[in-house]
Design an enzyme around this catalytic site. Sequence first.
Site, PDB file in Angstrom:
ATOM      1  N   GLY A 276       0.829  -1.198   0.000  1.00  0.00           N
ATOM      2  CA  GLY A 276       0.000   0.000   0.000  1.00  0.00           C
ATOM      3  C   GLY A 276       0.864   1.248   0.000  1.00  0.00           C
ATOM      4  N   GLY A 281       1.922   2.392   5.314  1.00  0.00           N
ATOM      5  CA  GLY A 281       2.977   1.429   5.582  1.00  0.00           C
ATOM      6  C   GLY A 281       3.843   1.823   6.766  1.00  0.00           C
ATOM      7  N   GLU A 298       5.749  -3.452   1.052  1.00  0.00           N
ATOM      8  CA  GLU A 298       5.835  -3.114  -0.371  1.00  0.00           C
ATOM      9  C   GLU A 298       5.036  -1.831  -0.567  1.00  0.00           C
ATOM     10  OE1 GLU A 298       7.640  -4.425  -2.575  1.00  0.00           O
ATOM     11  OE2 GLU A 298       8.041  -6.518  -2.047  1.00  0.00           O
ATOM     12  N   CYS A 332       2.666   0.205  -8.886  1.00  0.00           N
ATOM     13  CA  CYS A 332       3.714   0.754  -8.023  1.00  0.00           C
ATOM     14  C   CYS A 332       4.999   0.961  -8.814  1.00  0.00           C
ATOM     15  CB  CYS A 332       3.948  -0.132  -6.811  1.00  0.00           C
ATOM     16  SG  CYS A 332       4.167  -1.870  -7.197  1.00  0.00           S
TER      17      CYS A 332
END
Length: 544
Positions: A276, A281, A298, A332
């Site tokens: 996220g 995070g 991640e 991402c």
Amino acid sequence: SGGRPRVSMLSRGASLLTSTLSSSSPISLRMASLLINEPKYGFLRELGLSEKNHGVFDGTWKASGPISQSINPANNKPIAEIVNGTVDDYERAISAAKAAQDMWADVPAPRRGEIVRQIGDKLRSQLKNLGHLVSLEMGKIAPEGVGEVQEYVDICDFATGLSRTYNGQIIPSERPGHMLLENWNPLGVVGVISAFNFPCAVYGWNNALALITGNALLWKPAPSTPLTAIAVTRLIEDVLKANDIPTGLCSLVCGDADVGQALTKDKRVNLVSFTGSTEIGRIVGQQVQGRFGKVLLELGGNNAIIVADDADLDMVVPATVFAAVGTAGQRCTTTRRLIVHESKYEEVLERIKRAYAQFESRIGDPLEANTIIGPLHNPQGVLKYKSTIAEAMLDGGKVEYGGKVLDDKEGNYVLPTIISGLKHNSSVILRETFAPILYVLKFKTIDEAIAINNEVGQGLSSSLFTQRIDNVFKWIGPKGSDCGIVNVNIPTSGAEIGGAFGGEKETGGGRESGSDSWKQYVRRSTCTINYSKQLPLAQGIKFE
């Protein structure tokens, strides 16, 4: 007179219709409006989904929380309903996962690999249906949706082989009659919190490796992509049942932040894998580390392609377009910065603009064959797109292409956008925006380009286009890119499953998928075994 009976019949039909509608309950009318009831979405029922789906699985499908709807971003219409989980439901699920793991840890690793192989085959059998569900619920085009499911299949194949080869090592002992070795043991329960942009593959990376190393899993998917998680879990359930394995081994709780909080704070969850934003995070990392749990993060990526003065522009242009507009800029690993040598800047910019223009007519429903760019995932993404472009223009940026919301379409559609004229360290550039916005920048020397690449907070993916070998080795060396993924002459997106996936700095430092990422899911036991009748101490110490 010939028309009078028809009028009468129409009147009776209208009266009957009115009577039927007035007698219909609000619930039945709401259900009738769901996309799952339209024939073109028949694949949803083939995946075992229905109008109302329980979003909690602990061996049985039962949820007691509020009802929500999964929305199709292509038209903002509801697909189906989900009964979400509560913290009490979470308690049932974690208990089931923990109990199943106690049995699973005793199963030999190659046998665990066989179960994962069967999961991969089950996914293969529903590859197209599941891929289309990913497209329908997330918004990525159908080839990307199917490709995402294929990633899960591929990591199952990888993990099956790994189940027979992952090993520790024997280390020479300095003491006679002693054996020094390393052994790897499962952690216990792995909690997976996945993001909307990869609602299937991210769980797959974790699921396959966690299972072959002897762990159970508890999955909390993104609140906006629950149907994909339910469909995947149903397929796994079938495999576990067929092999007489407790199905709570792969538990699921769809829900909101309260469920996520329960998971991250729970000491029974030995590893939390979170995908996220950097902002969330950071909170997850602090909470898990605060209880001395393990965490795999991640997070964001503000990825760049560097175009050197000797780059092959016939490779640069398609690579940039693919990486910048694929998944409508919601990967991402999306390319967000294009750093071009000053001698190539104008040519590259013009060619990229022409390439973008060719795709404008192919923006639309992600399930249509001609579509190459789908919608943003939700209306909030559209608002962020608009505000970011406005901020960039206020800072002196020039919109070279795009910059518009496609209001004539039902869903969350925007034009992929190219912006020039900003300083490389502008705040709007340094901040990741999850939308198809590409900033084009100039550089003079390769060292300057590397510094621009590295100045952002995130460190996920990067790429250099060059033909010079000295550029290549500088780029991948200690004074090159500081990202976890360092490419040459390929885009920033499209990573293979065989390599470890993840990044540095504010990307979180976690690694998933291939290489030795399996080590995230195990604990290392360093074992000294004395098979002699003597008791020598290390370092030659005498204690007499």
